[in-house]
Scaffold this motif. Structure first.
Motif, PDB file in Angstrom:
ATOM      1  N   GLY A 268       1.380  -1.276   0.154  1.00 25.13           N
ATOM      2  CA  GLY A 268      -0.050   0.423  -0.267  1.00 25.13           C
ATOM      3  C   GLY A 268       0.851   1.359   0.434  1.00 25.13           C
ATOM      4  O   GLY A 268       1.789   1.819  -1.051  1.00 25.13           O
ATOM      5  N   THR A 269       0.494   1.941   0.905  1.00 25.40           N
ATOM      6  CA  THR A 269       1.420   3.369   1.417  1.00 25.40           C
ATOM      7  C   THR A 269       2.291   2.910   2.320  1.00 25.40           C
ATOM      8  O   THR A 269       2.579   3.791   3.277  1.00 25.40           O
ATOM      9  CB  THR A 269       0.973   4.549   0.540  1.00 25.40           C
ATOM     10  N   LYS A 270       2.257   2.188   3.558  1.00 22.17           N
ATOM     11  CA  LYS A 270       3.225   1.687   4.487  1.00 22.17           C
ATOM     12  C   LYS A 270       4.633   2.080   4.655  1.00 22.17           C
ATOM     13  O   LYS A 270       4.767   2.634   5.851  1.00 22.17           O
ATOM     14  CB  LYS A 270       2.874  -0.026   5.150  1.00 22.17           C
ATOM     15  N   SER A 271       5.812   2.283   3.071  1.00 20.26           N
ATOM     16  CA  SER A 271       6.886   2.876   3.464  1.00 20.26           C
ATOM     17  C   SER A 271       7.305   3.792   2.717  1.00 20.26           C
ATOM     18  O   SER A 271       7.729   3.987   1.670  1.00 20.26           O
ATOM     19  CB  SER A 271       7.280   1.646   3.131  1.00 20.26           C
ATOM     20  N   SER A 272       5.994   4.751   2.061  1.00 22.56           N
ATOM     21  CA  SER A 272       5.861   5.814   1.292  1.00 22.56           C
ATOM     22  C   SER A 272       6.294   6.474   2.342  1.00 22.56           C
ATOM     23  O   SER A 272       5.292   7.676   2.503  1.00 22.56           O
ATOM     24  CB  SER A 272       4.940   6.050   0.943  1.00 22.56           C
ATOM     25  N   THR A 273       8.015   6.922   1.806  1.00 22.38           N
ATOM     26  CA  THR A 273       8.442   8.303   2.692  1.00 22.38           C
ATOM     27  C   THR A 273       8.061   9.914   1.532  1.00 22.38           C
ATOM     28  O   THR A 273       7.557   9.162   0.528  1.00 22.38           O
ATOM     29  CB  THR A 273       9.934   8.613   2.539  1.00 22.38           C
ATOM     30  N   LEU A 274       8.355  10.518   1.846  1.00 23.05           N
ATOM     31  CA  LEU A 274       7.829  11.757   0.673  1.00 23.05           C
ATOM     32  C   LEU A 274       8.085  11.950  -0.264  1.00 23.05           C
ATOM     33  O   LEU A 274       7.282  12.064  -1.597  1.00 23.05           O
ATOM     34  CB  LEU A 274       7.482  13.242   1.600  1.00 23.05           C
ATOM     35  N   PRO A 275       9.465  11.812  -0.583  1.00 23.51           N
ATOM     36  CA  PRO A 275       9.646  11.325  -2.139  1.00 23.51           C
ATOM     37  C   PRO A 275       9.299  10.542  -3.068  1.00 23.51           C
ATOM     38  O   PRO A 275       8.424  10.728  -3.531  1.00 23.51           O
ATOM     39  CB  PRO A 275      10.974  11.278  -2.496  1.00 23.51           C
ATOM     40  N   VAL A 276       8.930   9.103  -1.684  1.00 23.00           N
ATOM     41  CA  VAL A 276       7.942   8.336  -2.939  1.00 23.00           C
ATOM     42  C   VAL A 276       6.950   8.916  -3.377  1.00 23.00           C
ATOM     43  O   VAL A 276       6.196   8.754  -4.164  1.00 23.00           O
ATOM     44  CB  VAL A 276       8.311   6.753  -2.123  1.00 23.00           C
ATOM     45  N   LEU A 277       5.888   8.806  -2.150  1.00 23.37           N
ATOM     46  CA  LEU A 277       4.672   9.633  -2.696  1.00 23.37           C
ATOM     47  C   LEU A 277       4.420  11.147  -3.765  1.00 23.37           C
ATOM     48  O   LEU A 277       2.843  10.058  -4.089  1.00 23.37           O
ATOM     49  CB  LEU A 277       4.308  10.738  -1.309  1.00 23.37           C
ATOM     50  N   ALA A 278       5.032  11.524  -3.699  1.00 24.15           N
ATOM     51  CA  ALA A 278       5.351  12.400  -4.748  1.00 24.15           C
ATOM     52  C   ALA A 278       5.707  11.808  -6.035  1.00 24.15           C
ATOM     53  O   ALA A 278       4.339  11.957  -6.750  1.00 24.15           O
ATOM     54  CB  ALA A 278       6.453  13.618  -4.413  1.00 24.15           C
ATOM     55  N   PHE A 279       6.684  10.937  -6.308  1.00 23.38           N
ATOM     56  CA  PHE A 279       5.957   9.999  -7.141  1.00 23.38           C
ATOM     57  C   PHE A 279       4.976   9.420  -7.697  1.00 23.38           C
ATOM     58  O   PHE A 279       4.576   9.085  -8.848  1.00 23.38           O
ATOM     59  CB  PHE A 279       7.799   9.133  -6.982  1.00 23.38           C
ATOM     60  N   GLN A 280       4.585   8.244  -6.516  1.00 24.88           N
ATOM     61  CA  GLN A 280       3.164   7.382  -7.218  1.00 24.88           C
ATOM     62  C   GLN A 280       2.189   8.665  -7.811  1.00 24.88           C
ATOM     63  O   GLN A 280       1.144   8.430  -8.275  1.00 24.88           O
ATOM     64  CB  GLN A 280       3.186   7.276  -5.618  1.00 24.88           C
ATOM     65  N   GLN A 281       1.716   9.580  -6.731  1.00 24.54           N
ATOM     66  CA  GLN A 281       0.807  10.902  -6.975  1.00 24.54           C
ATOM     67  C   GLN A 281       1.191  11.211  -8.303  1.00 24.54           C
ATOM     68  O   GLN A 281      -0.068  11.153  -8.938  1.00 24.54           O
ATOM     69  CB  GLN A 281       0.857  11.368  -5.829  1.00 24.54           C
ATOM     70  N   ALA A 282       2.382  11.426  -8.801  1.00 25.01           N
ATOM     71  CA  ALA A 282       2.244  11.866 -10.214  1.00 25.01           C
ATOM     72  C   ALA A 282       2.349  11.165 -11.056  1.00 25.01           C
ATOM     73  O   ALA A 282       1.860  11.421 -12.219  1.00 25.01           O
ATOM     74  CB  ALA A 282       3.830  13.094 -10.027  1.00 25.01           C
ATOM     75  N   PHE A 283       3.242   9.893 -11.206  1.00 21.54           N
ATOM     76  CA  PHE A 283       2.951   9.129 -11.867  1.00 21.54           C
ATOM     77  C   PHE A 283       1.908   7.689 -11.960  1.00 21.54           C
ATOM     78  O   PHE A 283       1.664   7.067 -13.155  1.00 21.54           O
ATOM     79  CB  PHE A 283       4.933   8.542 -12.004  1.00 21.54           C
ATOM     80  N   LYS A 284       1.880   7.390 -10.949  1.00 18.91           N
ATOM     81  CA  LYS A 284       0.703   6.289 -10.521  1.00 18.91           C
ATOM     82  C   LYS A 284      -1.189   6.784 -11.114  1.00 18.91           C
ATOM     83  O   LYS A 284      -1.438   6.099 -11.562  1.00 18.91           O
ATOM     84  CB  LYS A 284       1.115   5.556  -8.828  1.00 18.91           C
ATOM     85  N   PHE A 285      -1.091   7.947 -10.361  1.00 21.63           N
ATOM     86  CA  PHE A 285      -2.068   8.406 -10.240  1.00 21.63           C
ATOM     87  C   PHE A 285      -2.444   9.585 -11.401  1.00 21.63           C
ATOM     88  O   PHE A 285      -3.060  10.699 -10.990  1.00 21.63           O
ATOM     89  CB  PHE A 285      -2.256   8.546  -9.026  1.00 21.63           C
TER      90      PHE A 285
END
Lengths: 318, 310
Positions: A268-285
């Protein structure tokens, strides 16, 4: 010569470096001369302005739009003001990610790398020399390896069928799936493994600067090893400690590859630090505007630390 | 009686003031002013044991990399291969798997390092040679810039590159990598240049050389080790950089080894750990060699001051 020195409006003191007429072009005076002298800086300034300051400015602007990854909103994003930020600040996911980032930075850099680095630096000084050089070579090797190779290596180590669980199996223990059940612990330990070398080298150099006479005289006065370390050595190298804390914090704040390869930010997002979350939001979603807002927040946090480093610690410039 | 005296005298060297006739038990004398050797030996032993534990923790993952690369049936767990072969290396040593990505890495990292060194030398010259108020603020600004977490801005960088039409462009990626490594490179270069004595340059000026001529003919040749250190530093960083080309380069034919290794892992990793390890080793060796090289160079660059004499 002194007349020339006072001409330069920007010159504060006649330093040895500036105490001659600056070679050719000496007749050019004042601001013109300064401009001429600064000319060689222009390629660097142009490059950094476009590709470093540019993205930062673009981040500030982009975070105020609803840009998408593709389609109509990619080319024609609307200006949405602070919408992304209000969404961000009211989103549980953002706060969870911010907390994970804090945990990651504090546990792996501030505590893990710093304490282990210091311990290693001390051990290298008191342990057998040959063993010490082998250990420091291994620790440095983990640091020199390309980040993605280190990430694969540690992915293998922490996998459910990996080396760690094989070793635990020898002890009769049934190891869990570390990357799934304890993703944060795994990436924190991985980052300690990868980054400790830097702290070790900094502290090794700092400890070498402490004059042995001082600790020796304290020893004669009956100070225990622990007292000597906490009352004499630590205060004497506090600058190195502060600098190292800052640099490892900034370094760790930006870690992406290690987490991305090991856990992908998940489960899920259990180890999404901010740089990872930014990438996920931009490129996954496909929410570039939202991802940019997260990136901007991360950047601001980093900038705050960098500012503290530059302003408070004031590294030698001259 | 005679026996006990000899015993006592035998004990004498160890610093225990044994009374004649008493067989002194090996208790430490009250508060010895100096560290007695048994304690020091104990510390060394304890430190050695701790070092061994650390060594194991660091060597095991590294050992996996090497052992898996020569193991035809490698898994994620470290095992000594029963029949070590170079089969994994032979399998990955194909143009599309290894040579093209490594060549791409070489081109991207080499050009990045070259541009960075060139621009950084030019920038370092006024910063090192002239005393200007501008220098101080500029140096603090780039120091600040070198601290920023660049990975955080990859999303806006992607958006910017789309706008500029630079997405999937190797030169664009190179320029971005050069710009991000410039703050640190300028900082290092300025420090190296500071250690080149100004008196040599003054001689060139007296002979009528321009400042750029002096830089090229006098300063640069004298700081070659420093240039090499900065070059290797930037090259290594670009070589190991995964995130930047991962976001900015889309065409597999343009991607460097860091990205192709990830793609390979994503598609074949679950089966072909041996090949993944072999590929990783091939990709890591240049960086390890360069690191050893820079260690030698960094040691030599401080001998520069010697050129003033004689």
């Amino acid at each position: 010569m002194t007349a020339l020195d006072t001409q330069g409006p920007t010159r504060r003191e006649p330093a040895p470096a500036g105490s001659r007429t600056g070679g050719p072009g000496a007749p050019v005076k004042g601001r013109a001369r300064t401009a001429l002298r600064l000319l060689p800086l222009s390629p660097a300034i142009v490059l950094m302005a476009i590709f470093l300051a540019g993205p930062i400015g673009y981040a500030l602007y982009g975070s105020l739009t609803n840009a998408a990854l593709s389609g109509y909103r990619a080319a024609n994003p609307d200006f949405v003001g602070l919408d992304n930020y209000t969404r961000l600040l009211s989103s549980g996911q953002f706060w969870e990610s911010a907390w994970l980032t804090l945990l990651f930075v504090v546990a792996s850099a501030v505590i893990g790398q710093n304490v282990l680095g210091m311990a290693l630096a001390l051990l290298l000084r008191s342990g057998p020399k040959r063993l010490g050089s082998v250990v420091s070579a291994l620790v440095v090797m983990a640091w020199v390896l390309p980040e993605i190779v280190a990430a694969f290596t540690l992915y293998a180590f922490f996998s459910s069928e990996g080396t760690l669980n094989t070793a635990l199996g020898w002890l009769g223990l049934d190891g869990p799936s570390w990357l799934i059940l304890f993703p944060m612990l795994s990436v924190i330990l991985a980052n300690v493994w990868r980054g400790t070398a830097f702290s070790m080298m900094v502290y090794n150099a700092a400890l070498a600067e402490v004059p042995p006479e001082i600790t020796e005289s304290a020893q004669i006065d009956g100070a225990s090893a622990l007292q000597r370390f906490s009352r004499i050595t630590l205060p004497m190298i506090r600058r190195a400690i502060a600098t190292n804390m800052m640099l490892t914090t900034l370094q760790t704040l930006g870690v992406f590859t290690l987490i991305w390869v090991m856990t992908g930010g998940g489960p899920g997002t259990k180890s999404s630090t901010l740089p990872v979350l930014a990438f996920q939001q931009a490129f996954k979603f496909a929410q570039v505007g939202y991802g940019t807002a997260i990136a901007t927040v991360t950047l601001v946090i980093g900038a705050a630390f960098a500012l503290v480093y530059v302003r408070v610690l004031k590294p030698e410039v001259d | 009686m005679t026996e006990s005296t000899t015993q006592a005298s035998r004990r004498e060297p160890s610093g225990v003031a044994a009374m004649p006739g008493t067989v002194a038990p090996p208790v430490p004398s009250p508060a010895p002013p100096q560290l007695s050797s048994p304690t020091r030996k104990g510390t060394t032993l304890a430190a050695g044991a701790a070092l061994v534990i650390v060594a194991v923790a660091f060597v095991v993952p590294l050992a996996w990399l090497l052992l898996a690369s020569i193991n035809p049936s490698a898994t994620v767990s470290v095992t000594v291969p029963t029949s070590p072969t170079l089969q994994n290396y032979r399998t990955v040593l194909t143009p599309e798997l290894t040579f093209t990505p490594l060549l791409n890495s070489l081109v991207i990292s080499g050009t990045t390092a070259l541009i960075t060194v060139l621009v950084a030398v030019l920038a370092a010259y006024p910063l090192s040679r002239y005393k200007m108020r501008f220098n101080r603020s500029f140096l603090y600004t780039i120091l600040f810039g070198s601290c920023l977490p660049i990975t955080a801005v990859m999303v806006p960088v992607y958006a910017l590159f789309v706008t500029l039409g630079l997405l999937d462009s190797v030169p664009g990626t190179i320029l971005f990598l050069a710009a991000t490594s410039l703050p640190m490179a300028v900082w290092m270069m300025k420090n190296f240049m500071d250690s080149v004595p100004i008196s040599l340059e003054e001689a060139a000026w007296v002979d009528g050389a321009s400042s750029m001529q002096a830089l090229r003919r006098v300063v640069v040749p004298l700081m070659r080790p420093g240039l090499a250190v900065v070059f290797i530093f930037v090259f290594t960083q670009a070589w190991g950089n995964f995130f930047v080309p991962f976001v900015l380069l889309l065409d597999p034919a343009k991607q460097p080894a860091a990205v192709s290794i990830y793609t390979f892992f994503g598609t074949n990793g679950a089966i072909a750990y041996g090949q993944l390890a072999a590929f990783s080793v091939l990709y890591s060796v240049p960086v390890l060699v360069l690191y050893l090289l820079v260690q030698r160079l960094a040691g030599g660059s401080f001998a520069l001051a010697g050129s003033v004499k004689g």
